[in-house]
Enzyme design. Structure first.
Site, PDB file in Angstrom:
ATOM      1  N   ASP A 143     -61.194 -32.058 -44.800  1.00 39.90           N
ATOM      2  CA  ASP A 143     -60.693 -33.143 -44.271  1.00 39.90           C
ATOM      3  C   ASP A 143     -60.188 -33.948 -45.579  1.00 39.90           C
ATOM      4  OD1 ASP A 143     -60.679 -35.870 -43.023  1.00 39.90           O
ATOM      5  OD2 ASP A 143     -61.635 -34.576 -41.423  1.00 39.90           O
ATOM      6  N   HIS A 174     -61.946 -40.876 -43.329  1.00 36.16           N
ATOM      7  CA  HIS A 174     -62.011 -39.970 -42.273  1.00 36.16           C
ATOM      8  C   HIS A 174     -62.825 -39.057 -42.210  1.00 36.16           C
ATOM      9  CE1 HIS A 174     -60.438 -36.968 -39.443  1.00 36.16           C
ATOM     10  NE2 HIS A 174     -59.851 -37.674 -38.757  1.00 36.16           N
ATOM     11  N   ASN A 267     -54.905 -35.333 -30.128  1.00 32.54           N
ATOM     12  CA  ASN A 267     -54.955 -37.059 -29.732  1.00 32.54           C
ATOM     13  C   ASN A 267     -53.609 -37.253 -28.675  1.00 32.54           C
ATOM     14  OD1 ASN A 267     -57.326 -37.057 -30.620  1.00 32.54           O
ATOM     15  ND2 ASN A 267     -56.730 -38.396 -32.454  1.00 32.54           N
ATOM     16  N   SER A 369     -60.967 -36.107 -33.450  1.00 34.06           N
ATOM     17  CA  SER A 369     -61.609 -35.997 -34.643  1.00 34.06           C
ATOM     18  C   SER A 369     -63.187 -36.433 -34.777  1.00 34.06           C
ATOM     19  CB  SER A 369     -61.001 -37.019 -35.780  1.00 34.06           C
ATOM     20  OG  SER A 369     -59.732 -36.505 -36.227  1.00 34.06           O
TER      21      SER A 369
END
Length: 433
Positions: A143, A174, A267, A369
């Site tokens: 990530d 994130h 998404n 996520s």
């Protein structure tokens, strides 16, 4: 053991949300399929003994600007290749294939009840009771990095493949948010993750903006393959548009070493195989589309319990699939597991999830996520209880066990769970892990 859903705990978390996490985390669609000009991923034949020697020889001979050298998940390298040299490199018999590099982004956050909803607080392995007893499993977070000194996270090792950075520290937020959902400590402060205190490997492949190149992602996967003797689970809450043979091959090599890969479905409210519904084409949403990974869709849940009686969220009614979550209308014939969700293994909470953040902070966010690390943490609990996989067959068995124990949509509460297709993945459950 702390009791579920007590007023005191809820009130305390609400206070922290207001005081510490005055942050808006907005949706971020998967990357476009635009190629990075002149940048390529070059995969060498399996019989090449030293990818580094070959890469440096080709760089000298053809004027390449080398990026990463791959030696564990793949044999190959990334490079900027001048147009006149491209045909010569393609013709070299040592080349297995090459593909264009492209940008990849962190899958978006839209704004946790999650631990309650999947009953992780009832897991005998998690033992969530305010005592810092840590789950003995290693989870790689591929990530934006992880906040290395966060008091609520046990960052065991860190590495970066992002140009201009020296450590796996998170400069975006994130990755830290994802890490906390999976494994925040049960230490009486902040939040607690699904697999409290599991050893976290910060594998930084996305930059401050949450973006990166496919070549960076593959370098991170290569690092996981190198350390597969320690790492049991890898989480990828990121994605892009377009099938990549190199990325898939690298993931498969890790899986053959016994690492379970858990990924976010995405998404865009689309089929993970793209609008054409066909796997292996240019509109695949990857890595979510790869059959070798455990792909996770997102549940909208507002009260941490089933029944559909909580308040509606901005992303859908309580206990329904989030209106941003990708889905699966079909699955390839050779899928190694059988799921009611077709190419989706299971759903997990992904709306209004409170977790750790960069700069030792906390924040609330939403997206697949956030759903994926609920899955990664649950798989870590399974491994802590029953043992790790040592090969691909072991990985398939772990995935199937989690699929089979998931809560069917018929038990979620609402008559209409807002699943956009006929394939009804269950909600992951951690209570018996």
């Amino acid at each position: 053991m702390l009791r579920k859903r007590t007023l005191g705990v809820i009130g305390f978390l609400f206070f922290l949300l207001v005081v510490i996490s005055n942050i808006s985390l907005v949706p971020y669609a998967a990357a476009s399929s635009d190629k990075a000009a002149d940048k390529y991923i070059v995969v060498l034949q399996d019989n090449i003994l030293s990818p580094s020697d070959v890469a440096n020889e080709m760089a000298t001979k053809h004027g390449l600007a080398l990026g990463h050298i791959y030696q564990h998940a793949l044999k190959g390298y990334s490079a900027t290749i001048p147009e006149p040299a491209l045909a010569k490199i393609k013709a070299d018999p040592r080349i297995k294939y090459l593909e264009p590099d492209r940008e990849v982004h962190a899958l978006g956050q839209i704004i946790p009840t999650g631990i309650n909803r999947i009953d992780a607080d009832l897991s005998p392995t998690a033992k969530i009771d305010g005592t810092d007893e840590r789950v003995n499993v290693d989870i790689a977070i591929i990530d934006t990095g992880i906040c290395l000194n966060h008091p609520d996270l046990y960052v065991y090792k860190n590495v970066t493949f992002v140009k201009g950075t020296k450590t796996g520290n998170d400069d975006n937020g994130h990755g830290s948010h994802v890490a906390g959902i999976a494994a925040a400590k049960d230490n009486g402060i902040g939040v607690v993750g699904v697999a409290p205190g599991a050893r976290l490997w910060a594998v930084k492949v996305l930059d401050k903006s949450g973006s990166g190149f496919l070549s960076w992602i593959i370098a991170g996967i290569d690092y996981v393959a190198k350390n597969a003797g320690e790492i049991e689970v890898a989480n990828m809450s990121l994605g892009g548009v377009g099938y990549s043979q190199a990325e898939r091959d690298a993931i498969v090599r890790c899986i053959e070493k016994g690492v379970v890969f858990v990924v976010a479905a995405g998404n865009e409210y689309k089929d993970v195989y793209g609008d054409d519904g066909l796997f292996g084409t240019a509109d695949d949403l990857t890595p979510a589309a790869y059959p070798e990974v455990a792909t996770v869709s997102a549940l909208a849940d507002s009260d941490g319990r089933g029944g559909g009686e909580g308040a509606a969220t901005i992303w859908g009614p309580d206990d329904t699939l989030a209106t941003f979550s990708n889905f699966s209308r079909s699955v390839v014939a050779n899928n190694p597991v059988e799921s009611a969700g077709a190419a989706i293994d299971f759903a997990a909470p992904g709306v209004n999830i409170y977790s750790t953040y960069k700069n030792n902070g906390y924040a609330t966010g939403s997206g697949t996520s956030m759903a994926a690390p609920h899955g990664a943490g649950s798989i870590a609990l399974y491994i802590a209880r029953y043992g790790r996989a040592v090969d691909a067959q072991g990985v398939w068995a772990i995935r199937q066990a989690l699929i089979d124990s998931a809560e069917p949509q018929t038990l979620w509460g609402p008559a209409d769970t807002k699943d956009p297709d006929a394939n009804r993945e269950g909600l992951i459950s951690a209570k018996d892990l």
